[in-house]
Design an enzyme around this catalytic site. Structure first.
Site, PDB file in Angstrom:
ATOM      1  N   GLY A 167       0.833  -1.199   0.000  1.00  6.21           N
ATOM      2  CA  GLY A 167       0.000   0.000   0.000  1.00  6.21           C
ATOM      3  C   GLY A 167       0.867   1.248   0.000  1.00  6.21           C
ATOM      4  N   GLY A 214      22.744  -8.442  22.542  1.00  7.05           N
ATOM      5  CA  GLY A 214      21.581  -7.788  23.136  1.00  7.05           C
ATOM      6  C   GLY A 214      20.867  -8.698  24.110  1.00  7.05           C
ATOM      7  N   GLY A 256      18.100  -8.226  25.682  1.00  8.06           N
ATOM      8  CA  GLY A 256      16.723  -7.756  25.865  1.00  8.06           C
ATOM      9  C   GLY A 256      15.772  -8.925  25.703  1.00  8.06           C
ATOM     10  N   ILE A 263      14.108 -10.356  23.072  1.00  8.60           N
ATOM     11  CA  ILE A 263      14.316 -11.357  22.027  1.00  8.60           C
ATOM     12  C   ILE A 263      15.542 -12.208  22.338  1.00  8.60           C
ATOM     13  N   GLU A 321      25.836  -8.027  26.233  1.00 10.74           N
ATOM     14  CA  GLU A 321      24.910  -6.914  26.466  1.00 10.74           C
ATOM     15  C   GLU A 321      25.691  -5.643  26.776  1.00 10.74           C
ATOM     16  N   VAL A 356      29.816  -4.307  21.590  1.00 10.28           N
ATOM     17  CA  VAL A 356      30.246  -5.058  20.406  1.00 10.28           C
ATOM     18  C   VAL A 356      30.847  -4.083  19.392  1.00 10.28           C
ATOM     19  N   ASP A 396       3.736  -0.434  16.374  1.00  7.19           N
ATOM     20  CA  ASP A 396       5.196  -0.289  16.407  1.00  7.19           C
ATOM     21  C   ASP A 396       5.694   0.905  15.594  1.00  7.19           C
ATOM     22  N   ALA A 438       2.502  -6.201  21.080  1.00 11.45           N
ATOM     23  CA  ALA A 438       1.302  -6.545  20.321  1.00 11.45           C
ATOM     24  C   ALA A 438       0.038  -5.979  20.981  1.00 11.45           C
ATOM     25  N   HIS A 467      -6.066 -21.245  47.159  1.00 10.03           N
ATOM     26  CA  HIS A 467      -4.892 -21.988  47.631  1.00 10.03           C
ATOM     27  C   HIS A 467      -4.933 -23.404  47.083  1.00 10.03           C
TER      28      HIS A 467
HETATM   29  P1  FAD Z   1       3.364  -5.601  12.699  1.00  9.84           P
HETATM   30  O1  FAD Z   1       2.918  -6.772  13.458  1.00  9.84           O
HETATM   31  O2  FAD Z   1       4.809  -5.449  12.408  1.00  9.84           O
HETATM   32  O3  FAD Z   1       2.548  -5.614  11.336  1.00  9.84           O
HETATM   33  C1  FAD Z   1       2.778  -4.689  10.322  1.00  9.84           C
HETATM   34  C2  FAD Z   1       2.277  -5.286   9.022  1.00  9.84           C
HETATM   35  O4  FAD Z   1       2.257  -4.254   8.049  1.00  9.84           O
HETATM   36  C3  FAD Z   1       3.194  -6.375   8.458  1.00  9.84           C
HETATM   37  O5  FAD Z   1       2.436  -7.514   8.157  1.00  9.84           O
HETATM   38  C4  FAD Z   1       3.778  -5.752   7.198  1.00  9.84           C
HETATM   39  O6  FAD Z   1       4.010  -6.691   6.172  1.00  9.84           O
HETATM   40  C5  FAD Z   1       2.673  -4.803   6.794  1.00  9.84           C
HETATM   41  N1  FAD Z   1       3.103  -3.678   5.966  1.00  9.84           N
HETATM   42  C6  FAD Z   1       4.123  -2.816   6.194  1.00  9.84           C
HETATM   43  N2  FAD Z   1       4.169  -1.868   5.255  1.00  9.84           N
HETATM   44  C7  FAD Z   1       3.157  -2.136   4.387  1.00  9.84           C
HETATM   45  C8  FAD Z   1       2.682  -1.504   3.219  1.00  9.84           C
HETATM   46  N3  FAD Z   1       3.218  -0.366   2.763  1.00  9.84           N
HETATM   47  N4  FAD Z   1       1.628  -2.059   2.580  1.00  9.84           N
HETATM   48  C9  FAD Z   1       1.035  -3.192   3.048  1.00  9.84           C
HETATM   49  N5  FAD Z   1       1.442  -3.821   4.164  1.00  9.84           N
HETATM   50  C10 FAD Z   1       2.484  -3.292   4.846  1.00  9.84           C
HETATM   51  N6  FAD Z   1       4.948  -8.511  21.467  1.00  9.84           N
HETATM   52  C11 FAD Z   1       4.197  -8.920  22.510  1.00  9.84           C
HETATM   53  O7  FAD Z   1       3.346  -8.153  22.984  1.00  9.84           O
HETATM   54  N7  FAD Z   1       4.346 -10.162  23.047  1.00  9.84           N
HETATM   55  C12 FAD Z   1       5.264 -11.034  22.591  1.00  9.84           C
HETATM   56  O8  FAD Z   1       5.375 -12.161  23.101  1.00  9.84           O
HETATM   57  C13 FAD Z   1       6.090 -10.633  21.511  1.00  9.84           C
HETATM   58  N8  FAD Z   1       7.021 -11.467  21.024  1.00  9.84           N
HETATM   59  C14 FAD Z   1       7.782 -11.070  19.958  1.00  9.84           C
HETATM   60  C15 FAD Z   1       8.760 -11.942  19.488  1.00  9.84           C
HETATM   61  C16 FAD Z   1       9.559 -11.574  18.423  1.00  9.84           C
HETATM   62  C17 FAD Z   1      10.611 -12.526  17.919  1.00  9.84           C
HETATM   63  C18 FAD Z   1       9.354 -10.298  17.790  1.00  9.84           C
HETATM   64  C19 FAD Z   1      10.179  -9.902  16.616  1.00  9.84           C
HETATM   65  C20 FAD Z   1       8.398  -9.431  18.264  1.00  9.84           C
HETATM   66  C21 FAD Z   1       7.603  -9.801  19.360  1.00  9.84           C
HETATM   67  N9  FAD Z   1       6.640  -8.946  19.889  1.00  9.84           N
HETATM   68  C22 FAD Z   1       5.892  -9.342  20.958  1.00  9.84           C
HETATM   69  C23 FAD Z   1       6.400  -7.608  19.322  1.00  9.84           C
HETATM   70  C24 FAD Z   1       5.158  -7.626  18.401  1.00  9.84           C
HETATM   71  O9  FAD Z   1       5.349  -8.587  17.396  1.00  9.84           O
HETATM   72  C25 FAD Z   1       4.928  -6.251  17.795  1.00  9.84           C
HETATM   73  O10 FAD Z   1       4.860  -5.278  18.821  1.00  9.84           O
HETATM   74  C26 FAD Z   1       3.624  -6.229  17.010  1.00  9.84           C
HETATM   75  O11 FAD Z   1       3.636  -7.171  15.981  1.00  9.84           O
HETATM   76  C27 FAD Z   1       3.364  -4.835  16.434  1.00  9.84           C
HETATM   77  O12 FAD Z   1       2.162  -4.866  15.731  1.00  9.84           O
HETATM   78  P2  FAD Z   1       1.864  -3.865  14.531  1.00  9.84           P
HETATM   79  O13 FAD Z   1       0.481  -4.164  14.098  1.00  9.84           O
HETATM   80  O14 FAD Z   1       2.196  -2.476  14.922  1.00  9.84           O
HETATM   81  O15 FAD Z   1       2.926  -4.236  13.388  1.00  9.84           O
HETATM   82  P1  NAD Z   2      15.152  -4.821  23.347  1.00  6.01           P
HETATM   83  O1  NAD Z   2      15.073  -3.355  23.293  1.00  6.01           O
HETATM   84  O2  NAD Z   2      14.259  -5.575  24.252  1.00  6.01           O
HETATM   85  O3  NAD Z   2      16.635  -5.268  23.757  1.00  6.01           O
HETATM   86  C1  NAD Z   2      17.754  -4.853  23.051  1.00  6.01           C
HETATM   87  C2  NAD Z   2      18.944  -5.035  23.954  1.00  6.01           C
HETATM   88  O4  NAD Z   2      20.108  -4.840  23.179  1.00  6.01           O
HETATM   89  C3  NAD Z   2      18.992  -4.043  25.110  1.00  6.01           C
HETATM   90  O5  NAD Z   2      19.229  -4.723  26.304  1.00  6.01           O
HETATM   91  C4  NAD Z   2      20.139  -3.120  24.722  1.00  6.01           C
HETATM   92  O6  NAD Z   2      20.797  -2.579  25.840  1.00  6.01           O
HETATM   93  C5  NAD Z   2      21.024  -4.070  23.934  1.00  6.01           C
HETATM   94  N1  NAD Z   2      21.936  -3.406  22.995  1.00  6.01           N
HETATM   95  C6  NAD Z   2      21.678  -2.344  22.205  1.00  6.01           C
HETATM   96  N2  NAD Z   2      22.782  -2.031  21.492  1.00  6.01           N
HETATM   97  C7  NAD Z   2      23.754  -2.931  21.831  1.00  6.01           C
HETATM   98  C8  NAD Z   2      25.097  -3.134  21.449  1.00  6.01           C
HETATM   99  N3  NAD Z   2      25.678  -2.329  20.569  1.00  6.01           N
HETATM  100  N4  NAD Z   2      25.782  -4.164  21.993  1.00  6.01           N
HETATM  101  C9  NAD Z   2      25.195  -4.988  22.908  1.00  6.01           C
HETATM  102  N5  NAD Z   2      23.918  -4.822  23.308  1.00  6.01           N
HETATM  103  C10 NAD Z   2      23.202  -3.818  22.775  1.00  6.01           C
HETATM  104  O7  NAD Z   2      15.005  -5.301  21.823  1.00  6.01           O
HETATM  105  P2  NAD Z   2      14.800  -6.745  21.208  1.00  6.01           P
HETATM  106  O8  NAD Z   2      15.076  -7.779  22.215  1.00  6.01           O
HETATM  107  O9  NAD Z   2      15.520  -6.744  19.927  1.00  6.01           O
HETATM  108  O10 NAD Z   2      13.254  -6.738  20.924  1.00  6.01           O
HETATM  109  C11 NAD Z   2      12.686  -5.755  20.025  1.00  6.01           C
HETATM  110  C12 NAD Z   2      11.283  -5.416  20.414  1.00  6.01           C
HETATM  111  O11 NAD Z   2      10.423  -6.514  20.238  1.00  6.01           O
HETATM  112  C13 NAD Z   2      11.200  -4.975  21.843  1.00  6.01           C
HETATM  113  O12 NAD Z   2      10.855  -3.624  21.870  1.00  6.01           O
HETATM  114  C14 NAD Z   2      10.127  -5.784  22.447  1.00  6.01           C
HETATM  115  O13 NAD Z   2       9.160  -4.965  23.020  1.00  6.01           O
HETATM  116  C15 NAD Z   2       9.524  -6.595  21.316  1.00  6.01           C
HETATM  117  N6  NAD Z   2       9.428  -7.988  21.794  1.00  6.01           N
HETATM  118  C16 NAD Z   2       8.590  -8.251  22.820  1.00  6.01           C
HETATM  119  C17 NAD Z   2       8.516  -9.526  23.329  1.00  6.01           C
HETATM  120  C18 NAD Z   2       7.596  -9.778  24.471  1.00  6.01           C
HETATM  121  O14 NAD Z   2       6.732  -8.970  24.731  1.00  6.01           O
HETATM  122  N7  NAD Z   2       7.747 -10.878  25.175  1.00  6.01           N
HETATM  123  C19 NAD Z   2       9.307 -10.532  22.816  1.00  6.01           C
HETATM  124  C20 NAD Z   2      10.173 -10.218  21.788  1.00  6.01           C
HETATM  125  C21 NAD Z   2      10.215  -8.931  21.279  1.00  6.01           C
END
Ligand code: FAD
Ligand code: NAD
Length: 467
Positions: free
Chosen positions: A116, A181, A183, A185, A204, A238, A313, A321, A445
């Site tokens: 889009g 990192g 964090g 992930i 980290e 790093v 995001d 999410a 409990h």
């Molecule tokens: P997204 O889910 O990124 O969706 C955006 C969509 O827009 C995508 O499908 C993309 O293809 C589409 N798009 C982009 N540009 C265009 C365009 N121009 N035209 C058409 N389509 C387009 N969050 C949690 O709360 N709990 C978790 O356990 C968790 N685990 C995670 C684990 C990992 C490994 C990762 C990477 C993230 C995790 N997150 C988690 C974060 C979570 O996935 C995001 O915060 C969430 O997906 C954001 O939702 P969104 O709708 O903003 O964007």
């Molecule tokens: P994050 O922000 O959670 O962690 C990134 C980590 O990398 C931080 O601890 C930071 O200090 C470190 N870092 C940054 N630069 C560095 C460097 N140069 N060298 C070493 N360490 C460095 O990011 P993420 O783990 O990549 O996750 C991305 C996003 O996805 C997060 O914002 C998170 O909210 C979302 N996510 C959420 C969940 C969940 O809700 N359970 C799971 C996965 C991802």
């Protein structure tokens, strides 16, 4: 040309939830997704596949390490079928994304597959291969999400120097996974591969893991994950990452400028994510993007162009999410003329390691910085009968309440099932409960939830019962 009340670009948990709420409110709704599956990052390469692998690897670890203590003996060798584990993850993702397609259909939302891009503030061009079509929308919600970020000197080859996306679909178990990192992930996926037999080294930059959470949680999770065998290198910056054949080298320097090089077969780069607006042509609609690549929005998630909103995001705030979904509902209701509200302080954060980590409200560090006087009530999981029964004795519940009014200001947990327990704290804080309110409520409990009551008792008057 098809005309809509609302068009949503992006079908992640922000976009698809916004679409459902718009449809519920009687608006003619379209959703545009560039991939041919719906669900965005969360369903395809985020929340759902990572939790599927966390659960599968947890079962494996239990079978390998904990069954015996429960008196379960498995004759012969326990074998890991990694290919099957990945296939199961893929099938969980398939079921979940198909569920979203069903919901779009049920709510009579038109789904467009293609990229889009704005032609102007009311027209969106959708391109799928050679096919292009344009739709007209009175309102547009940008929900284009985020992509993994990296460091300027790292070349992600997506083969051995990888992001979470590749780490969720590997073909083999790494021998040594170097994670950049500590964090969310890095820890979730680091734990998955450590359970499956990889050596895992987490490098980290900060002096603690999960640095945005309460420092007591960072300390506890570090202690437990170290005990599990994951190696941590905190306060390490790093400086170089390279690959030679099947070997990756990660060089980092500590606080004293001492250099260390990690040799592994895979390097997971998990240093955060960045908002994604490539190909959106926001400029054609006049939509402002900040220097950091985010769509600029006001308190109503409205961009500088009045009929264009942005959520999830791609805008400021936690990349979660459930935050994206709350924003989707909020914008749909604003467009429908309602007056919804989100309390961002009450969006919980969870890390799905084991033990789990969950938080809501202010951390102790934030209260100190804001000079708020507070009380602490903390209760260890090991003092619960439920924890001893299951063998999950790590962690605690910590409640921070206002020193004068006793209002709960923050709740921070580490332990079994705290990802689910945190909901009680969110409800309590939404209704502005005092610690004593929680302490006086009956908790079944034996449950892990009793730790919440006990921590509340401890915060109320230092009168926890079981310690
Ligand atoms: P997204 O889910 O990124 O969706 C955006 C969509 O827009 C995508 O499908 C993309 O293809 C589409 N798009 C982009 N540009 C265009 C365009 N121009 N035209 C058409 N389509 C387009 N969050 C949690 O709360 N709990 C978790 O356990 C968790 N685990 C995670 C684990 C990992 C490994 C990762 C990477 C993230 C995790 N997150 C988690 C974060 C979570 O996935 C995001 O915060 C969430 O997906 C954001 O939702 P969104 O709708 O903003 O964007
Ligand atoms: P994050 O922000 O959670 O962690 C990134 C980590 O990398 C931080 O601890 C930071 O200090 C470190 N870092 C940054 N630069 C560095 C460097 N140069 N060298 C070493 N360490 C460095 O990011 P993420 O783990 O990549 O996750 C991305 C996003 O996805 C997060 O914002 C998170 O909210 C979302 N996510 C959420 C969940 C969940 O809700 N359970 C799971 C996965 C991802």
């Amino acid at each position: 040309m098809s005309k809509y009340d609302v068009a949503i670009i992006g079908s992640g948990p922000g976009g698809y939830v916004a679409a459902i709420r718009c449809a519920q409110l009687g608006m003619k709704t379209a959703i545009i997704e560039k991939y041919n599956v719906l669900g965005g990052t969360c369903l395809n390469v985020g929340c759902i596949p990572s939790k599927a692998l966390l659960d599968s690897s947890h079962h494996y670890e239990d079978a390998m390490k904990h069954f015996e203590e429960h008196g379960i003996e498995i004759p012969g060798e326990i074998k890991l079928n990694f290919k099957k584990m990945i296939e199961r993850k893929t099938s969980v993702v398939d079921q979940t994304t198909k569920g979203i397609a069903f919901l779009m259909d049920k709510n009579k939302i038109d789904v467009f597959t293609g990229m889009g891009a704005f032609k102007d503030a009311t027209h969106i061009e959708i391109t799928n291969g050679k096919k292009t079509e344009t739709i007209e929308a009175k309102n547009t919600i940008i929900a284009t999400g985020s992509k993994p970020s990296t460091l300027p000197f790292i070349k992600l080859d997506k083969d051995r120097i990888i992001t979470s996306t590749e780490a969720l679909s590997l073909k083999e178990i790494p021998k040594h996974l170097v994670v950049i990192g500590g964090g969310v992930i890095g820890l979730e996926l680091g734990q998955v591969y450590h359970r499956l037999g990889s050596e895992v080294s987490v490098v980290e930059y900060m002096d603690r893991i999960i640095p945005t959470m309460d420092s007591a949680q960072s300390k506890e999770l570090l202690k437990v994950m170290k005990k599990q065998g994951v190696k941590f290198y905190l306060s390490h910056k790093v400086s170089a990452v390279s690959k030679k054949g099947k070997e990756v080298s990660v060089t980092a320097t500590d606080k004293n400028d001492k250099e260390i090089t990690f040799k592994g077969d895979y390097c997971l780069v998990s240093v955060g994510r960045k908002p994604y607006t490539d190909g959106l042509k926001a400029e054609n609609a006049g939509v402002k993007i900040t220097e950091r690549g985010m769509i600029d929005v006001n308190d109503h998630l409205q961009t500088n162009i009045k009929n264009i909103y942005a959520i999830g995001d791609v805008v400021r705030g936690a990349m979660l999410a459930h935050k994206a979904s709350e924003e989707g509902v909020l914008v749909a209701e604003i467009i429908a003329g309602q007056k919804p509200h989100i309390d961002y302080n009450l969006i919980p954060g969870v890390v799905y390691t084991w033990p789990e980590v969950a938080s809501v409200g202010k951390t102790e560090e934030q209260l100190k910085e804001a000079k708020v006087e507070y009380k602490i009530g903390q209760f260890p999981m090991r003092a619960l009968g439920r924890s001893r029964a299951s063998g999950d004795t790590d962690g605690f519940v910590k409640i921070l309440s206002d020193k004068k009014t006793d209002e709960v200001l923050g709740v921070h947990m580490v332990g079994a099932r705290v990802a689910d327990l945190i909901a009680e704290a969110v409800v309590a804080m939404e209704y502005r409960a005092s610690a004593e309110d929680i302490a006086r409520m009956s908790h079944a409990h034996p449950t892990y939830a009793e730790a919440v009551k006990e921590a509340a008792l401890a915060a109320t008057d230092d009168r926890a019962l079981h310690i």
